[in-house]
Motif scaffolding. Structure first.
Motif, short mmCIF file in Angstrom:
data_model
loop_
_atom_site.label_atom_id
_atom_site.label_comp_id
_atom_site.label_asym_id
_atom_site.label_seq_id
_atom_site.Cartn_x
_atom_site.Cartn_y
_atom_site.Cartn_z
N VAL A 1 1.00 -1.21 -0.16
CA VAL A 1 0.01 0.03 -0.07
C VAL A 1 0.83 1.13 0.02
O VAL A 1 1.67 1.63 0.91
N CYS A 2 0.92 1.94 -1.27
CA CYS A 2 1.98 3.02 -1.29
C CYS A 2 1.08 4.19 -1.91
O CYS A 2 0.71 4.42 -2.52
N SER A 3 1.29 5.26 -0.92
CA SER A 3 0.54 6.47 -0.78
C SER A 3 1.26 7.51 -1.55
O SER A 3 0.90 8.66 -2.05
N ASP A 4 2.48 7.44 -2.01
CA ASP A 4 3.43 8.27 -2.71
C ASP A 4 4.50 7.65 -3.57
O ASP A 4 5.33 6.81 -3.24
N ALA A 5 4.09 7.62 -5.02
CA ALA A 5 5.03 7.00 -6.09
C ALA A 5 6.22 7.37 -5.87
O ALA A 5 7.32 6.70 -6.54
N GLY A 6 6.71 8.52 -5.11
CA GLY A 6 8.09 8.96 -5.05
C GLY A 6 8.89 7.93 -4.22
O GLY A 6 10.03 8.23 -4.15
N ARG A 7 8.16 7.28 -3.47
CA ARG A 7 8.90 6.00 -2.64
C ARG A 7 8.96 4.76 -3.53
O ARG A 7 9.52 3.89 -2.84
N ALA A 8 8.67 4.59 -4.73
CA ALA A 8 8.71 3.31 -5.33
C ALA A 8 9.95 2.95 -5.54
O ALA A 8 10.39 1.65 -5.62
N GLU A 9 10.83 3.92 -5.97
CA GLU A 9 12.23 3.43 -6.25
C GLU A 9 12.95 3.01 -5.04
O GLU A 9 13.55 1.95 -5.09
#
Ligand code: 3PG
Length: 208
Positions: free
Chosen positions: A15-23
């Motif tokens: 559950v990721c609310s900020d795609a900036g954290r995907a990396e």
């Protein structure tokens, strides 16, 4: 291929609310030896997170909590290679199949399993596993449905992993314990990598 999903034996439910954290998340999963993610459509960042993770060729990304054909299509466009749904929706299954994606629909009753089989499905999600009787219920269902494989999620943890993965009809489980939302939000690569490595080691120690 479904075998690509199940060979990992554990599917991190993200559950990721900020795609900036995907990396950072992708880096952590790979470093932890669990290079697979089911990115749930529970946040507005799901599509962007899938897009970012799909750029890696060393990680298998799929979409979870898929409730509609439209989400199947958005997930596929973003690069998702598999679709997971909490329930059985024939349109979601058929659209996934038409797009060449593996699909794991949620089934917890004999009737749902029979409907899934009619759609050509032989591996189902069993969710929420803990609330529907867990490993005991899956063992009972596998008696009449000997050719069906179950991927339980919901309440799976290190404490009950062996109850599930010890069964021949359970090739893999899904869970969020190795990808805590707080660690994802903080970009905490070390914590996620450590929890993934711990989960991989625990799974490796379980014999069928
Ligand atoms: C899922 O979507 O599959 C579950 O919510 C994951 O359940 P967990 O958070 O209990 O691992």
């Amino acid at each position: 291929m479904l075998s690509d999903i199940t060979r990992h034996r554990i599917v991190p439910v993200v559950v990721c609310s900020d795609a900036g954290r995907a990396e950072a998340l992708g880096e952590a999963l790979v470093r932890g030896g669990l290079p697979i993610a089911e990115v749930t459509f529970r946040t507005a960042a799901a599509v962007a997170t899938i897009t970012a993770l799909a750029r890696r060729d060393d990680l298998l990304v799929g979409a979870g909590t898929v409730l509609s054909v439209e989400q199947v299509e958005r997930a596929a466009e973003a690069g998702a290679r598999f679709i997971v749904s909490p329930g059985l929706d024939a349109d979601v299954v058929r659209r996934s199949q038409a797009l060449g994606l593996d699909v794991l629909p949620g089934c917890v009753t004999p009737s749902e399993i029979m409907a899934a089989r009619r759609l050509g499905i032989s591996t189902v999600k069993f969710f929420p596993a803990g609330s529907y009787g867990g490993a005991t219920t899956i063992a009972a269902l596998s008696a009449p449905f000997g050719d069906v494989r179950f991927v339980p999620t919901g309440g799976v943890s290190l404490a009950n992993l062996a109850d599930y993965l010890g069964q021949k009809c359970i090739p893999a489980v899904g869970g969020s314990w190795m990808v805590p939302a707080a660690a994802i939000d903080a970009g905490d690569v070390d914590t996620i990598a450590r929890l993934c490595a711990q989960a991989v080691a625990a799974a490796a120690a379980i014999e069928k």
